[in-house]
Structure formats: structure tokens, C-alpha cells
Write a protein that holds these residues in place. Structure first.
Motif, mmCIF file in Angstrom:
data_model
loop_
_atom_site.group_PDB
_atom_site.id
_atom_site.type_symbol
_atom_site.label_atom_id
_atom_site.label_comp_id
_atom_site.label_asym_id
_atom_site.label_seq_id
_atom_site.Cartn_x
_atom_site.Cartn_y
_atom_site.Cartn_z
ATOM 1 N N LEU A 73 9.265 -6.863 -33.956
ATOM 2 C CA LEU A 73 9.102 -8.093 -33.178
ATOM 3 C C LEU A 73 7.993 -7.888 -32.155
ATOM 4 C CD1 LEU A 73 12.663 -9.464 -32.323
ATOM 5 C CD2 LEU A 73 10.848 -10.626 -33.570
ATOM 6 N N TYR A 74 7.037 -8.779 -32.159
ATOM 7 C CA TYR A 74 5.942 -8.746 -31.194
ATOM 8 C C TYR A 74 6.068 -9.958 -30.273
ATOM 9 C CZ TYR A 74 3.532 -5.383 -34.221
ATOM 10 O OH TYR A 74 3.180 -4.284 -34.963
ATOM 11 N N HIS A 75 5.765 -9.773 -29.010
ATOM 12 C CA HIS A 75 5.746 -10.872 -28.057
ATOM 13 C C HIS A 75 4.385 -11.554 -28.140
ATOM 14 C CE1 HIS A 75 6.517 -13.179 -24.458
ATOM 15 N NE2 HIS A 75 5.342 -12.787 -23.984
ATOM 16 N N ALA A 76 4.376 -12.869 -28.312
ATOM 17 C CA ALA A 76 3.129 -13.624 -28.377
ATOM 18 C C ALA A 76 2.700 -14.027 -26.974
ATOM 19 C CB ALA A 76 3.308 -14.855 -29.252
ATOM 20 N N GLU A 77 1.430 -13.860 -26.692
ATOM 21 C CA GLU A 77 0.871 -14.202 -25.387
ATOM 22 C C GLU A 77 0.245 -15.590 -25.448
ATOM 23 O OE1 GLU A 77 1.125 -12.399 -22.635
ATOM 24 O OE2 GLU A 77 2.136 -10.757 -23.681
ATOM 25 N N ASN A 78 0.591 -16.436 -24.485
ATOM 26 C CA ASN A 78 -0.002 -17.765 -24.399
ATOM 27 C C ASN A 78 -1.404 -17.613 -23.822
ATOM 28 O OD1 ASN A 78 -0.653 -20.441 -24.051
ATOM 29 N ND2 ASN A 78 1.252 -20.999 -23.059
ATOM 30 N N GLN A 79 -2.414 -17.937 -24.623
ATOM 31 C CA GLN A 79 -3.804 -17.794 -24.200
ATOM 32 C C GLN A 79 -4.240 -18.983 -23.340
ATOM 33 O OE1 GLN A 79 -5.533 -14.843 -25.138
ATOM 34 N NE2 GLN A 79 -3.415 -14.399 -25.591
ATOM 35 N N ASN A 80 -3.988 -20.180 -23.826
ATOM 36 C CA ASN A 80 -4.228 -21.428 -23.086
ATOM 37 C C ASN A 80 -3.904 -22.615 -23.995
ATOM 38 O OD1 ASN A 80 -6.411 -21.668 -24.800
ATOM 39 N ND2 ASN A 80 -7.967 -21.436 -23.240
ATOM 40 N N ASN A 82 -1.326 -23.962 -25.347
ATOM 41 C CA ASN A 82 -0.448 -23.690 -26.486
ATOM 42 C C ASN A 82 -1.120 -22.918 -27.614
ATOM 43 O OD1 ASN A 82 1.948 -24.872 -25.395
ATOM 44 N ND2 ASN A 82 0.951 -26.850 -25.686
ATOM 45 N N GLN A 83 -2.152 -22.171 -27.278
ATOM 46 C CA GLN A 83 -2.780 -21.236 -28.208
ATOM 47 C C GLN A 83 -2.195 -19.863 -27.910
ATOM 48 O OE1 GLN A 83 -5.281 -21.873 -30.557
ATOM 49 N NE2 GLN A 83 -4.953 -24.034 -30.112
ATOM 50 N N TYR A 84 -1.674 -19.206 -28.927
ATOM 51 C CA TYR A 84 -1.011 -17.919 -28.750
ATOM 52 C C TYR A 84 -1.731 -16.842 -29.539
ATOM 53 C CZ TYR A 84 2.855 -20.408 -26.620
ATOM 54 O OH TYR A 84 3.623 -21.169 -25.774
ATOM 55 N N ALA A 85 -1.544 -15.589 -29.115
ATOM 56 C CA ALA A 85 -2.139 -14.455 -29.814
ATOM 57 C C ALA A 85 -1.173 -13.278 -29.809
ATOM 58 C CB ALA A 85 -3.457 -14.048 -29.164
#
Length: 122
Positions: A73-80, A82-85
Motif C-alpha cells: 500500500l502506497y500513500h498518494a500525495e495530493n499534488q494540486n 485533485n491530481q495525485y502522485a
């Protein structure tokens, strides 16, 4: 007694119902995996909503993905906006990996996307 019943009926009839707005978190997911500077990066979009957390479940065995008995499981980072990476590292060479995006609301209810795949470089 009749007046009390009438007042209670009036109070209950004025009660506002809770309105739930259903959203499709994955309606415009636009996901892609790229290889950049030695690591794989998954980027994707989600529908506008205040998610409590966004995770990505990854494994190289599709059967495990369906059973949800292993994997990472990886935590997704909110870039801006509602764009996630998610940055995957390390991954094996020339392997097929499967992934699924999982979103959680403030009550910890989870919704899972379809299962997607990508192949790593040789």
C-alpha cells in the motif's frame, strides 16, 4: 393528549432529511505511469471531494489483487486540484505490476477503482 400528539407530528414533519450526494471518484481518473530518473511515478486525477486519504494497492500477481491478501500500500500525495502522485520504488525489471486506487471518506468508508497494470523496463 391530542395536542401533544399534534405538536409531535408537526415537529417530526419539519425534520430535514439528510441528503447524500453520490460521486464517482474515478470518473476522470486519467492515470498514467512514467519512468523518470530511476523510479516509476503513477499520476492520476480524482473527482473533487475532501478525501480523508488516498492509497494505491500494488502487486505483481493479479490473483493477489483480487483476493487482497498481500501486496503493498502506497500513500498518494495530493499534488494540486485533485491530481495525485505515487512514487514506486524499487520495482523488478521487465515485470507486470497491477495497481488499484483506494479512496477513503471521513468515516473511513473505502471505494476501490478498477485494477490497472503497467510493465517495468528491462
Amino acid at each position: 393528549m391530542g395536542i401533544i400528539a399534534l405538536l409531535m407530528n408537526l415537529c417530526y414533519s419539519c425534520k430535514k432529511d439528510t441528503v447524500y450526494n453520490e460521486i464517482d471518484a474515478f470518473s476522470q481518473i486519467e492515470n498514467k505511469v512514467i519512468y523518470d530518473k530511476g523510479q516509476y511515478i503513477l499520476s492520476f486525477s480524482l473527482a473533487d471531494y475532501p478525501y480523508k486519504k488516498v492509497q494505491v494497492y500494488v502487486h505483481d500477481d493479479l490473483a493477489v489483487m483480487y483476493k487482497q491478501t498481500g501486496g503493498l500500500l502506497y500513500h498518494a500525495e495530493n499534488q494540486n486540484n485533485n491530481q495525485y502522485a505515487v512514487f514506486f520504488n524499487p520495482l523488478g525489471k521487465s515485470k507486470t505490476y497491477y495497481y488499484q486506487v483506494i479512496v477513503f471518506d471521513k468515516s473511513e468508508n473505502a471505494v476501490r477503482s478498477n485494477i490497472f497494470k503497467f510493465v517495468t523496463q528491462p
